[in-house]
Scaffold this motif. Structure first.
Motif, PDB file in Angstrom:
ATOM      1  N   ASN A  51      -0.368  41.997 -70.854  1.00  0.00           N
ATOM      2  CA  ASN A  51      -0.487  42.954 -69.751  1.00  0.00           C
ATOM      3  C   ASN A  51       0.454  42.631 -68.595  1.00  0.00           C
ATOM      4  N   GLY A  52       1.110  41.478 -68.660  1.00  0.00           N
ATOM      5  CA  GLY A  52       2.009  41.082 -67.580  1.00  0.00           C
ATOM      6  C   GLY A  52       1.274  40.532 -66.378  1.00  0.00           C
ATOM      7  N   THR A  53      -0.014  40.255 -66.534  1.00  0.00           N
ATOM      8  CA  THR A  53      -0.812  39.705 -65.441  1.00  0.00           C
ATOM      9  C   THR A  53      -0.414  38.263 -65.161  1.00  0.00           C
ATOM     10  N   ASN A  54      -0.198  37.491 -66.235  1.00  0.00           N
ATOM     11  CA  ASN A  54       0.245  36.099 -66.106  1.00  0.00           C
ATOM     12  C   ASN A  54       1.657  35.966 -66.653  1.00  0.00           C
ATOM     13  N   ARG A  55       2.427  35.139 -65.998  1.00  0.00           N
ATOM     14  CA  ARG A  55       3.793  34.884 -66.452  1.00  0.00           C
ATOM     15  C   ARG A  55       3.792  33.930 -67.638  1.00  0.00           C
ATOM     16  N   VAL A  56       4.759  34.132 -68.519  1.00  0.00           N
ATOM     17  CA  VAL A  56       4.920  33.274 -69.694  1.00  0.00           C
ATOM     18  C   VAL A  56       5.865  32.143 -69.311  1.00  0.00           C
ATOM     19  N   SER A  57       5.402  30.912 -69.468  1.00  0.00           N
ATOM     20  CA  SER A  57       6.248  29.753 -69.162  1.00  0.00           C
ATOM     21  C   SER A  57       7.284  29.573 -70.266  1.00  0.00           C
ATOM     22  N   ALA A  58       8.278  28.763 -70.000  1.00  0.00           N
ATOM     23  CA  ALA A  58       9.312  28.479 -71.006  1.00  0.00           C
ATOM     24  C   ALA A  58       8.691  27.810 -72.228  1.00  0.00           C
ATOM     25  N   THR A  59       7.772  26.898 -72.013  1.00  0.00           N
ATOM     26  CA  THR A  59       7.106  26.222 -73.122  1.00  0.00           C
ATOM     27  C   THR A  59       6.329  27.216 -73.974  1.00  0.00           C
ATOM     28  N   MET A  60       5.592  28.110 -73.316  1.00  0.00           N
ATOM     29  CA  MET A  60       4.812  29.103 -74.044  1.00  0.00           C
ATOM     30  C   MET A  60       5.737  30.091 -74.754  1.00  0.00           C
ATOM     31  N   LEU A  61       6.876  30.379 -74.178  1.00  0.00           N
ATOM     32  CA  LEU A  61       7.836  31.284 -74.817  1.00  0.00           C
ATOM     33  C   LEU A  61       8.321  30.698 -76.143  1.00  0.00           C
ATOM     34  N   VAL A  62       8.565  29.405 -76.164  1.00  0.00           N
ATOM     35  CA  VAL A  62       8.979  28.730 -77.398  1.00  0.00           C
ATOM     36  C   VAL A  62       7.848  28.778 -78.426  1.00  0.00           C
ATOM     37  N   LYS A  63       6.617  28.544 -77.973  1.00  0.00           N
ATOM     38  CA  LYS A  63       5.471  28.609 -78.878  1.00  0.00           C
ATOM     39  C   LYS A  63       5.284  30.034 -79.417  1.00  0.00           C
ATOM     40  N   LEU A  64       5.442  31.027 -78.554  1.00  0.00           N
ATOM     41  CA  LEU A  64       5.331  32.430 -78.975  1.00  0.00           C
ATOM     42  C   LEU A  64       6.396  32.769 -80.010  1.00  0.00           C
ATOM     43  N   SER A  65       7.589  32.261 -79.783  1.00  0.00           N
ATOM     44  CA  SER A  65       8.688  32.489 -80.713  1.00  0.00           C
ATOM     45  C   SER A  65       8.318  32.021 -82.116  1.00  0.00           C
ATOM     46  N   SER A  66       7.747  30.849 -82.184  1.00  0.00           N
ATOM     47  CA  SER A  66       7.340  30.293 -83.471  1.00  0.00           C
ATOM     48  C   SER A  66       6.174  31.085 -84.070  1.00  0.00           C
ATOM     49  N   ALA A  67       5.168  31.365 -83.267  1.00  0.00           N
ATOM     50  CA  ALA A  67       3.970  32.058 -83.750  1.00  0.00           C
ATOM     51  C   ALA A  67       4.278  33.482 -84.202  1.00  0.00           C
ATOM     52  N   LEU A  68       5.239  34.128 -83.534  1.00  0.00           N
ATOM     53  CA  LEU A  68       5.584  35.515 -83.860  1.00  0.00           C
ATOM     54  C   LEU A  68       6.769  35.600 -84.816  1.00  0.00           C
ATOM     55  N   ASP A  69       7.271  34.434 -85.247  1.00  0.00           N
ATOM     56  CA  ASP A  69       8.405  34.364 -86.162  1.00  0.00           C
ATOM     57  C   ASP A  69       9.562  35.234 -85.668  1.00  0.00           C
ATOM     58  N   LEU A  70       9.940  34.956 -84.432  1.00  0.00           N
ATOM     59  CA  LEU A  70      10.970  35.746 -83.757  1.00  0.00           C
ATOM     60  C   LEU A  70      11.748  34.815 -82.840  1.00  0.00           C
ATOM     61  N   PRO A  71      13.077  34.892 -82.840  1.00  0.00           N
ATOM     62  CA  PRO A  71      13.833  34.031 -81.929  1.00  0.00           C
ATOM     63  C   PRO A  71      13.483  34.320 -80.464  1.00  0.00           C
ATOM     64  N   VAL A  72      13.565  33.307 -79.631  1.00  0.00           N
ATOM     65  CA  VAL A  72      13.283  33.466 -78.210  1.00  0.00           C
ATOM     66  C   VAL A  72      14.135  34.590 -77.627  1.00  0.00           C
ATOM     67  N   THR A  73      15.386  34.654 -78.032  1.00  0.00           N
ATOM     68  CA  THR A  73      16.279  35.689 -77.494  1.00  0.00           C
ATOM     69  C   THR A  73      15.783  37.088 -77.834  1.00  0.00           C
ATOM     70  N   ALA A  74      15.179  37.253 -79.005  1.00  0.00           N
ATOM     71  CA  ALA A  74      14.659  38.565 -79.394  1.00  0.00           C
ATOM     72  C   ALA A  74      13.444  38.942 -78.550  1.00  0.00           C
ATOM     73  N   ILE A  75      12.654  37.957 -78.173  1.00  0.00           N
ATOM     74  CA  ILE A  75      11.489  38.235 -77.323  1.00  0.00           C
ATOM     75  C   ILE A  75      11.951  38.629 -75.923  1.00  0.00           C
ATOM     76  N   LEU A  76      12.994  37.965 -75.459  1.00  0.00           N
ATOM     77  CA  LEU A  76      13.485  38.233 -74.102  1.00  0.00           C
ATOM     78  C   LEU A  76      14.325  39.499 -74.007  1.00  0.00           C
ATOM     79  N   GLN A  77      14.950  39.864 -75.083  1.00  0.00           N
ATOM     80  CA  GLN A  77      15.880  41.001 -75.076  1.00  0.00           C
ATOM     81  C   GLN A  77      15.119  42.314 -75.156  1.00  0.00           C
ATOM     82  N   ASP A  78      15.504  43.246 -74.325  1.00  0.00           N
ATOM     83  CA  ASP A  78      14.911  44.580 -74.342  1.00  0.00           C
ATOM     84  C   ASP A  78      15.614  45.399 -75.410  1.00  0.00           C
ATOM     85  N   PRO A  79      14.889  45.785 -76.489  1.00  0.00           N
ATOM     86  CA  PRO A  79      15.542  46.523 -77.566  1.00  0.00           C
ATOM     87  C   PRO A  79      15.986  47.917 -77.166  1.00  0.00           C
ATOM     88  N   GLU A  80      15.349  48.461 -76.173  1.00  0.00           N
ATOM     89  CA  GLU A  80      15.711  49.791 -75.712  1.00  0.00           C
ATOM     90  C   GLU A  80      16.000  49.714 -74.216  1.00  0.00           C
TER      91      GLU A  80
END
Length: 121
Positions: A51-80
């Motif tokens: 919901n964007g209520t809490n910010r995602v830390s760099a550490t959590m971003l790396v964990k999310l990348s692994s859990a979602l099987d997606l490179p960090v850059t893909a999570i950060l990049q706006d596809p549209e």
């Protein structure tokens, strides 16, 4: 004073990142609880990230990348990337949209030739 109120742009960025996390989680058919389990956090915390209520830390971003099987850059990049909506009455916008739909390179060249000829009149 909350950080979001000091810089409203951060709230929009956090929400956009959260939406990308939510979209990928759903693509994988994963519940918030399942994602939270992979990350070692509660589903409520996953909700707050999405919901964007809490910010995602760099550490959590790396964990999310692994859990979602997606490179960090893909999570950060706006596809549209946000583009300003075209004025529906604009002839230029309608012409560009229609031209963009033409698949054939020969037909595109013919249309350009026609327009160049009409433009010289």
């Amino acid at each position: 004073m909350a950080a979001e109120s000091r810089n409203p742009r951060h709230g929009a960025l956090d929400a956009a990142l959260g939406e990308r996390i939510r979209r990928r989680r759903r693509e994988l058919g994963m519940s918030q609880s399942a994602l939270g389990g992979k990350l070692g956090i509660t589903f409520q915390q996953v909700q707050k990230y999405e919901n964007g209520t809490n910010r995602v830390s760099a550490t959590m971003l790396v964990k999310l990348s692994s859990a979602l099987d997606l490179p960090v850059t893909a999570i950060l990049q706006d596809p549209e990337p946000a583009t300003p909506p075209a004025d529906p009455k604009s002839d230029d916008a309608q012409l560009l949209e229609a031209f963009g739909k033409i698949q054939s390179t020969e037909l595109r060249a013919a249309v350009l030739t026609l327009l160049a000829g009409l433009g010289s009149r």
